[in-house]
Design a protein around this motif. Structure first.
Motif, PDB file in Angstrom:
ATOM      1  N   GLY A  19       0.995  -1.171   0.071  1.00 32.98           N
ATOM      2  CA  GLY A  19       0.069   0.171  -0.059  1.00 32.98           C
ATOM      3  C   GLY A  19       0.897   1.293  -0.175  1.00 32.98           C
ATOM      4  O   GLY A  19       0.507   2.457   0.309  1.00 32.98           O
ATOM      5  N   GLU A  20       2.251   1.086  -0.163  1.00 28.37           N
ATOM      6  CA  GLU A  20       2.800   2.338  -0.256  1.00 28.37           C
ATOM      7  C   GLU A  20       3.196   2.849  -1.627  1.00 28.37           C
ATOM      8  O   GLU A  20       3.798   3.891  -1.673  1.00 28.37           O
ATOM      9  CB  GLU A  20       4.457   2.072   0.484  1.00 28.37           C
ATOM     10  CG  GLU A  20       4.130   1.491   1.957  1.00 28.37           C
ATOM     11  CD  GLU A  20       5.769   1.286   2.489  1.00 28.37           C
ATOM     12  OE1 GLU A  20       6.403   0.963   1.809  1.00 28.37           O
ATOM     13  OE2 GLU A  20       5.717   1.202   3.619  1.00 28.37           O
ATOM     14  N   ILE A  21       2.589   2.379  -2.484  1.00 32.10           N
ATOM     15  CA  ILE A  21       3.094   2.724  -3.949  1.00 32.10           C
ATOM     16  C   ILE A  21       2.265   4.056  -4.179  1.00 32.10           C
ATOM     17  O   ILE A  21       1.219   4.340  -4.014  1.00 32.10           O
ATOM     18  CB  ILE A  21       2.572   1.740  -5.071  1.00 32.10           C
ATOM     19  CG1 ILE A  21       3.368   2.095  -6.440  1.00 32.10           C
ATOM     20  CG2 ILE A  21       1.021   1.625  -4.933  1.00 32.10           C
ATOM     21  CD1 ILE A  21       3.210   0.936  -7.489  1.00 32.10           C
ATOM     22  N   SER A  22       3.103   4.981  -5.029  1.00 32.02           N
ATOM     23  CA  SER A  22       2.533   6.281  -5.399  1.00 32.02           C
ATOM     24  C   SER A  22       1.581   6.114  -6.716  1.00 32.02           C
ATOM     25  O   SER A  22       1.846   5.198  -7.270  1.00 32.02           O
ATOM     26  CB  SER A  22       3.476   7.528  -5.578  1.00 32.02           C
ATOM     27  OG  SER A  22       4.320   7.155  -6.668  1.00 32.02           O
ATOM     28  N   GLU A  23       0.904   7.246  -6.976  1.00 28.87           N
ATOM     29  CA  GLU A  23       0.066   7.159  -8.169  1.00 28.87           C
ATOM     30  C   GLU A  23       1.002   7.098  -9.509  1.00 28.87           C
ATOM     31  O   GLU A  23       0.704   6.275 -10.404  1.00 28.87           O
ATOM     32  CB  GLU A  23      -0.680   8.494  -8.362  1.00 28.87           C
ATOM     33  CG  GLU A  23      -1.536   8.295  -9.445  1.00 28.87           C
ATOM     34  CD  GLU A  23      -2.635   6.928  -9.628  1.00 28.87           C
ATOM     35  OE1 GLU A  23      -3.246   6.595 -10.578  1.00 28.87           O
ATOM     36  OE2 GLU A  23      -2.977   6.577  -8.200  1.00 28.87           O
ATOM     37  N   GLU A  24       2.239   7.809  -9.358  1.00 27.67           N
ATOM     38  CA  GLU A  24       3.067   7.853 -10.307  1.00 27.67           C
ATOM     39  C   GLU A  24       3.790   6.494 -10.744  1.00 27.67           C
ATOM     40  O   GLU A  24       4.042   6.001 -11.735  1.00 27.67           O
ATOM     41  CB  GLU A  24       4.148   8.788 -10.406  1.00 27.67           C
ATOM     42  CG  GLU A  24       5.119   8.946 -11.227  1.00 27.67           C
ATOM     43  CD  GLU A  24       6.080  10.088 -11.097  1.00 27.67           C
ATOM     44  OE1 GLU A  24       7.115  10.344 -11.737  1.00 27.67           O
ATOM     45  OE2 GLU A  24       6.005  10.928 -10.059  1.00 27.67           O
ATOM     46  N   GLU A  25       4.103   5.877  -9.345  1.00 27.82           N
ATOM     47  CA  GLU A  25       4.749   4.521  -9.341  1.00 27.82           C
ATOM     48  C   GLU A  25       3.835   3.521 -10.062  1.00 27.82           C
ATOM     49  O   GLU A  25       4.236   2.584 -10.746  1.00 27.82           O
ATOM     50  CB  GLU A  25       5.277   4.208  -7.985  1.00 27.82           C
ATOM     51  CG  GLU A  25       6.536   4.860  -7.609  1.00 27.82           C
ATOM     52  CD  GLU A  25       6.848   4.958  -6.296  1.00 27.82           C
ATOM     53  OE1 GLU A  25       8.122   4.796  -5.927  1.00 27.82           O
ATOM     54  OE2 GLU A  25       5.931   4.647  -5.380  1.00 27.82           O
ATOM     55  N   ARG A  26       2.579   3.534  -9.527  1.00 20.67           N
ATOM     56  CA  ARG A  26       1.355   2.817 -10.105  1.00 20.67           C
ATOM     57  C   ARG A  26       1.516   2.531 -11.507  1.00 20.67           C
ATOM     58  O   ARG A  26       1.346   1.842 -12.365  1.00 20.67           O
ATOM     59  CB  ARG A  26       0.349   3.011  -9.311  1.00 20.67           C
ATOM     60  CG  ARG A  26      -1.059   1.940  -9.732  1.00 20.67           C
ATOM     61  CD  ARG A  26      -2.282   2.216  -8.953  1.00 20.67           C
ATOM     62  NE  ARG A  26      -2.257   2.645  -7.734  1.00 20.67           N
ATOM     63  CZ  ARG A  26      -2.271   1.326  -6.734  1.00 20.67           C
ATOM     64  NH1 ARG A  26      -2.324   0.429  -7.104  1.00 20.67           N
ATOM     65  NH2 ARG A  26      -2.018   2.068  -5.703  1.00 20.67           N
TER      66      ARG A  26
END
Length: 386
Positions: A19-26
């Motif tokens: 749950g630590e992924i950012s929108e950009e990383e996703r």
């Protein structure tokens, strides 16, 4: 796939299921997955194990675990494996636990190395389980997974459980029995009052065939988990060396091995009074009393780490390597030797499979620490890994 790419994509994958992924990383991860069928297959392979992490304590999960993922990727590439979906829930689990638990399950569910058809539990079916009656010289041998007829009134043996149908009160003469579980074994006993005790490897429990008087008293050596039937008129007491644990009705674990510096009493439910003859304290659920040099110290703990031995995994949270090794030694009935005494201070957090070859545990430990295990004829040598 290049190792550099594996490390980066693995880090994004780990961030996603914690749950630590950012929108950009996703978006970056999604774009990479859709780039070609090979990437899609890799991603689906990882998602076959659907881990759900409710909460975790260490935000450095990705940084600390990239190397473990790369090593895991190398092992997965060595031969094809079939996967099945498994959802495992963790709450308040350390980051390293997630990674090593993943490795553990991959090893346990996917590697098909046992061509003989034996199950991992077969390794422990030869463990010594015996019942000794006070005053008798010979003990009764109880085999794991075999119901042995016992020539004792009111006592039967079913499904790796010793069951006492004897009742409290007047009647038959009281005998004292001792259930002994040798290295590599585990066993359960249902006492005359209905209380249940799980005994770990290299442990014993002495108890009467009928409780009478004002207290229900038993004696433990080693480790056992207790679920005690409530009886306010007759409190339950466990004696273990200098330890005294008094309870009305609750569930708790006692670990008090002769070769451990500390004894531990861990409470899962109810309320306990723990003492050593000089001092006593009352603890509530999720608390643990640690006793060393006759000093008692209480602390908050995650009970699962101290009761996991009753399941299929050993869980460790920042446990010194020497204590991890002693637990493995009791379970696998092997001797260990540290080549470098400073290695005993190495801390390990993770999950190790119980019902598998000991080499699997070594592989997982080597992936997350700076040690190497060398299996020799009569001892397992622990050396520093370069």
């Amino acid at each position: 796939m290049e190792e550099k790419t594996v490390k980066h994509i693995s880090s994004l994958f780990l961030k996603q299921f914690t749950g630590e992924i950012s929108e950009e990383e996703r978006k970056e991860l999604d774009a990479w997955v859709q780039k070609n069928p090979e990437n899609q297959a890799w991603f689906e392979q990882k998602n076959e194990l659907n881990f759900v992490v409710d909460d975790h304590r260490n935000s450095s999960l990705v940084k600390d675990s990239e190397e473990a993922w790369v090593e895991l990727e190398r092992k997965m590439d060595k031969k094809s494996r079939s996967y099945r979906r498994r959802i495992i829930r963790y709450s308040s689990v350390a980051a390293a636990i997630v990674i090593v638990a993943l490795c553990s399950i991959l090893f346990m569910l996917k590697e098909q190395e046992n061509v003989s058809g034996e199950t991992p539990k077969d390794v422990h079916k030869s463990a010594l389980i015996s019942l000794l009656v006070d005053g008798q010289r010979d003990s009764v041998r109880l085999n794991i997974d075999k119901n042995i007829h016992i020539e004792l009134a009111g006592v039967r043996n079913e499904a790796n459980t010793l069951i006492y149908d004897t009742e409290k009160g007047e009647g038959n003469e009281i005998e004292y029995h001792t259930l002994y579980v040798g290295k590599g074994g585990e066993y359960k006993v249902i006492l005359p009052d209905g209380s249940v005790v799980w005994l770990n490897s290299e442990s014993s429990l002495r108890y009467p065939t009928r409780f009478s008087g004002k207290r229900r008293e038993v004696e433990l050596q080693g480790q056992g988990f207790f679920e005690v039937e409530r009886d306010e008129q007759m409190p339950f007491e466990v004696k273990s060396g200098d330890l005294r644990v008094e309870v009305l009705g609750t569930s708790f674990d006692i670990m008090n091995y002769a070769n451990e510096k500390q004894a531990r009493v861990t409470l899962a439910s109810g309320k306990l009074r723990v003492g050593n003859g000089e001092r006593a304290m009352v603890i509530v659920p999720d608390q643990q009393v640690e006793i060393e040099n006759r000093e008692l110290h209480v602390r908050q703990v995650d009970v699962r780490y101290y009761t996991s031995w009753m399941g299929d995994l050993f869980l460790f949270d920042e446990e010194p390597l020497d204590r991890v090794v002693r637990k493995l030694a009791r379970w696998y009935d092997r001797d260990f030797k540290f080549e470098d005494s400073t290695l005993v201070k190495t801390r390990f957090s993770g999950a190790l499979p119980k019902y598998d070859d000991i080499s699997k545990a070594f592989e997982l430990l080597e992936m997350t620490t700076k040690v190497k295990f060398i299996i020799q004829e009569d001892v397992i040598l622990i050396v520093r890994r370069e």
